[in-house]
Design a protein around this motif. Structure first.
Motif, PDB file in Angstrom:
ATOM      1  N   PHE A  83      37.527  50.788  45.580  1.00 25.99           N
ATOM      2  CA  PHE A  83      38.204  49.936  44.606  1.00 25.99           C
ATOM      3  C   PHE A  83      39.101  48.936  45.332  1.00 25.99           C
ATOM      4  O   PHE A  83      39.574  49.193  46.442  1.00 25.99           O
ATOM      5  N   LEU A  84      39.330  47.815  44.654  1.00 25.23           N
ATOM      6  CA  LEU A  84      40.265  46.807  45.146  1.00 25.23           C
ATOM      7  C   LEU A  84      41.301  46.556  44.055  1.00 25.23           C
ATOM      8  O   LEU A  84      40.952  46.211  42.928  1.00 25.23           O
ATOM      9  N   MET A  85      42.553  46.759  44.388  1.00 27.79           N
ATOM     10  CA  MET A  85      43.648  46.507  43.450  1.00 27.79           C
ATOM     11  C   MET A  85      44.435  45.291  43.919  1.00 27.79           C
ATOM     12  O   MET A  85      44.841  45.214  45.082  1.00 27.79           O
ATOM     13  N   ARG A  86      44.654  44.346  43.010  1.00 22.62           N
ATOM     14  CA  ARG A  86      45.437  43.150  43.315  1.00 22.62           C
ATOM     15  C   ARG A  86      46.700  43.151  42.461  1.00 22.62           C
ATOM     16  O   ARG A  86      46.641  43.370  41.254  1.00 22.62           O
ATOM     17  N   LEU A  87      47.825  42.894  43.102  1.00 22.04           N
ATOM     18  CA  LEU A  87      49.124  42.870  42.443  1.00 22.04           C
ATOM     19  C   LEU A  87      49.815  41.550  42.720  1.00 22.04           C
ATOM     20  O   LEU A  87      49.640  40.961  43.792  1.00 22.04           O
ATOM     21  N   ASP A  88      50.640  41.102  41.771  1.00 23.23           N
ATOM     22  CA  ASP A  88      51.426  39.900  42.052  1.00 23.23           C
ATOM     23  C   ASP A  88      52.673  40.238  42.866  1.00 23.23           C
ATOM     24  O   ASP A  88      53.285  39.362  43.482  1.00 23.23           O
ATOM     25  N   ASP A  89      53.042  41.518  42.872  1.00 27.19           N
ATOM     26  CA  ASP A  89      54.150  41.981  43.705  1.00 27.19           C
ATOM     27  C   ASP A  89      54.145  43.508  43.670  1.00 27.19           C
ATOM     28  O   ASP A  89      53.524  44.126  42.805  1.00 27.19           O
TER      29      ASP A  89
ATOM     30  N   ILE B 264      39.396  46.237  40.609  1.00 26.45           N
ATOM     31  CA  ILE B 264      37.972  45.910  40.718  1.00 26.45           C
ATOM     32  C   ILE B 264      37.237  47.076  41.355  1.00 26.45           C
ATOM     33  O   ILE B 264      37.642  47.572  42.418  1.00 26.45           O
ATOM     34  N   GLU B 265      36.165  47.534  40.714  1.00 21.33           N
ATOM     35  CA  GLU B 265      35.318  48.578  41.293  1.00 21.33           C
ATOM     36  C   GLU B 265      34.293  47.900  42.183  1.00 21.33           C
ATOM     37  O   GLU B 265      33.434  47.153  41.720  1.00 21.33           O
ATOM     38  N   GLU B 266      34.399  48.120  43.486  1.00 19.11           N
ATOM     39  CA  GLU B 266      33.551  47.401  44.437  1.00 19.11           C
ATOM     40  C   GLU B 266      32.221  48.094  44.701  1.00 19.11           C
ATOM     41  O   GLU B 266      31.277  47.453  45.163  1.00 19.11           O
ATOM     42  N   THR B 267      32.136  49.387  44.465  1.00 21.88           N
ATOM     43  CA  THR B 267      30.869  50.102  44.641  1.00 21.88           C
ATOM     44  C   THR B 267      30.572  50.906  43.376  1.00 21.88           C
ATOM     45  O   THR B 267      31.487  51.357  42.692  1.00 21.88           O
ATOM     46  N   ALA B 268      29.293  51.082  43.087  1.00 18.85           N
ATOM     47  CA  ALA B 268      28.875  51.795  41.879  1.00 18.85           C
ATOM     48  C   ALA B 268      28.284  53.150  42.238  1.00 18.85           C
ATOM     49  O   ALA B 268      27.898  53.404  43.386  1.00 18.85           O
ATOM     50  N   VAL B 269      28.217  54.023  41.247  1.00 16.19           N
ATOM     51  CA  VAL B 269      27.600  55.337  41.444  1.00 16.19           C
ATOM     52  C   VAL B 269      26.092  55.159  41.587  1.00 16.19           C
ATOM     53  O   VAL B 269      25.449  54.494  40.765  1.00 16.19           O
ATOM     54  N   ALA B 270      25.516  55.740  42.623  1.00 13.02           N
ATOM     55  CA  ALA B 270      24.063  55.647  42.833  1.00 13.02           C
ATOM     56  C   ALA B 270      23.332  56.439  41.755  1.00 13.02           C
ATOM     57  O   ALA B 270      23.786  57.515  41.325  1.00 13.02           O
ATOM     58  N   ALA B 271      22.196  55.937  41.322  1.00 13.57           N
ATOM     59  CA  ALA B 271      21.437  56.575  40.245  1.00 13.57           C
ATOM     60  C   ALA B 271      21.049  58.001  40.582  1.00 13.57           C
ATOM     61  O   ALA B 271      21.065  58.893  39.721  1.00 13.57           O
ATOM     62  N   GLU B 272      20.716  58.241  41.854  1.00 10.62           N
ATOM     63  CA  GLU B 272      20.246  59.578  42.231  1.00 10.62           C
ATOM     64  C   GLU B 272      21.346  60.635  42.195  1.00 10.62           C
ATOM     65  O   GLU B 272      21.062  61.838  42.228  1.00 10.62           O
TER      66      GLU B 272
ATOM     67  N   GLY C 123      52.673  34.721  45.693  1.00  8.56           N
ATOM     68  CA  GLY C 123      51.725  35.423  46.541  1.00  8.56           C
ATOM     69  C   GLY C 123      51.142  36.630  45.822  1.00  8.56           C
ATOM     70  O   GLY C 123      51.317  36.806  44.605  1.00  8.56           O
ATOM     71  N   SER C 124      50.455  37.494  46.567  1.00 10.89           N
ATOM     72  CA  SER C 124      49.848  38.680  45.968  1.00 10.89           C
ATOM     73  C   SER C 124      49.606  39.732  47.045  1.00 10.89           C
ATOM     74  O   SER C 124      49.685  39.454  48.243  1.00 10.89           O
ATOM     75  N   VAL C 125      49.309  40.942  46.573  1.00  9.57           N
ATOM     76  CA  VAL C 125      48.982  42.058  47.453  1.00  9.57           C
ATOM     77  C   VAL C 125      47.586  42.550  47.091  1.00  9.57           C
ATOM     78  O   VAL C 125      47.256  42.689  45.906  1.00  9.57           O
ATOM     79  N   ALA C 126      46.755  42.809  48.092  1.00 13.12           N
ATOM     80  CA  ALA C 126      45.414  43.363  47.875  1.00 13.12           C
ATOM     81  C   ALA C 126      45.326  44.698  48.600  1.00 13.12           C
ATOM     82  O   ALA C 126      45.577  44.785  49.802  1.00 13.12           O
ATOM     83  N   ILE C 127      44.975  45.745  47.833  1.00 19.14           N
ATOM     84  CA  ILE C 127      44.870  47.099  48.387  1.00 19.14           C
ATOM     85  C   ILE C 127      43.456  47.607  48.146  1.00 19.14           C
ATOM     86  O   ILE C 127      43.016  47.703  46.993  1.00 19.14           O
ATOM     87  N   ARG C 128      42.747  47.900  49.215  1.00 14.77           N
ATOM     88  CA  ARG C 128      41.386  48.444  49.095  1.00 14.77           C
ATOM     89  C   ARG C 128      41.453  49.940  49.411  1.00 14.77           C
ATOM     90  O   ARG C 128      41.990  50.334  50.453  1.00 14.77           O
ATOM     91  N   PHE C 129      40.932  50.762  48.494  1.00 15.51           N
ATOM     92  CA  PHE C 129      41.017  52.206  48.701  1.00 15.51           C
ATOM     93  C   PHE C 129      39.762  52.912  48.212  1.00 15.51           C
ATOM     94  O   PHE C 129      38.994  52.371  47.405  1.00 15.51           O
TER      95      PHE C 129
END
Length: 204
Positions: free
Chosen positions: A65-71, A4-12, A133-139
């Motif tokens: 970005f946020l990456m979610r994995l099942d393992d 998941i892309e959590e932030t977008a490129v600013a127009a400027e 369960g799952s793993v969430a990695i924000r980078f």
């Protein structure tokens, strides 16, 4: 894996002026037509950036970005699907009931790499992920915050592709093929894709 892309490129930050120059378009009229054209050019640039990033696995402008994995794919180390990665901000494991546990920052480390950055355990292996369960990695990934930090060949590929989108804007079929010049510019940046996050428990 879900990315998941959590932030977008600013127009400027988008290189609208460079695209205008490439297309030999006039500018400087602060009216509704100029604003509409600028918005259209921004749209073509965003589309071109998305294509180049998808083809290369490289993030041109810095975003979160946020990456979610099942393992974990491998408990000896988990690769990340994008590069370059500036930092891993948070890793958490969620159990089947939705209870989340954040991993201590001293239990893992980021290994930067131009093609396949990875998270490695500081101990023997990465922590166990519970059944269902799952793993969430924000980078945070990207070459930089401004367009002048994007490598010249990738930046030129974006301008060329955005220009093609502009010129073929009334022909949807023409926009499907990647121009040869663009392909040549991005070729050295392309990485062989591997699965980024399916673990050993295929039958979970």
């Amino acid at each position: 894996m879900m990315l998941i892309e959590e932030t977008a490129v600013a127009a400027e930050v988008l290189p609208v002026a460079a695209l205008r120059s490439h297309l030999r378009l006039g500018s400087g009229f602060a009216g509704p037509d100029d604003a509409a054209e600028t918005a259209a050019l921004q749209g073509f640039l965003r589309a071109a950036i998305a294509v180049i990033e998808a083809r290369t696995g490289k993030v041109l402008l810095k975003r979160r970005f946020l990456m979610r994995l099942d393992d974990w794919r491998d408990r000896m180390g988990q690769s990340l699907p994008l590069a370059p990665v500036h930092s891993v901000e948070r890793i958490a494991i969620e159990d089947a009931e939705g209870q989340e546990t954040e991993l201590p920052a001293d239990s893992w480390r980021l290994v930067p790499d131009s093609q396949r950055p990875a998270i490695l355990p500081t101990g023997v292996v990465l922590p166990h992920v519970p059944r269902r369960g799952s793993v969430a990695i924000r980078f945070l990934a990207g070459f930089g915050d401004s367009w002048d930090q994007v490598p010249a060949d990738l930046a030129q590929a974006v301008i060329m592709l955005a220009a093609r989108h502009y010129e073929d804007r009334h022909d949807a079929h023409a926009r499907q093929a990647l121009p040869f010049g663009v392909s040549a510019l991005i070729e050295k940046w392309r990485a062989v894709r591997t699965l980024a996050g399916r673990g050993a428990r295929e039958g979970r």
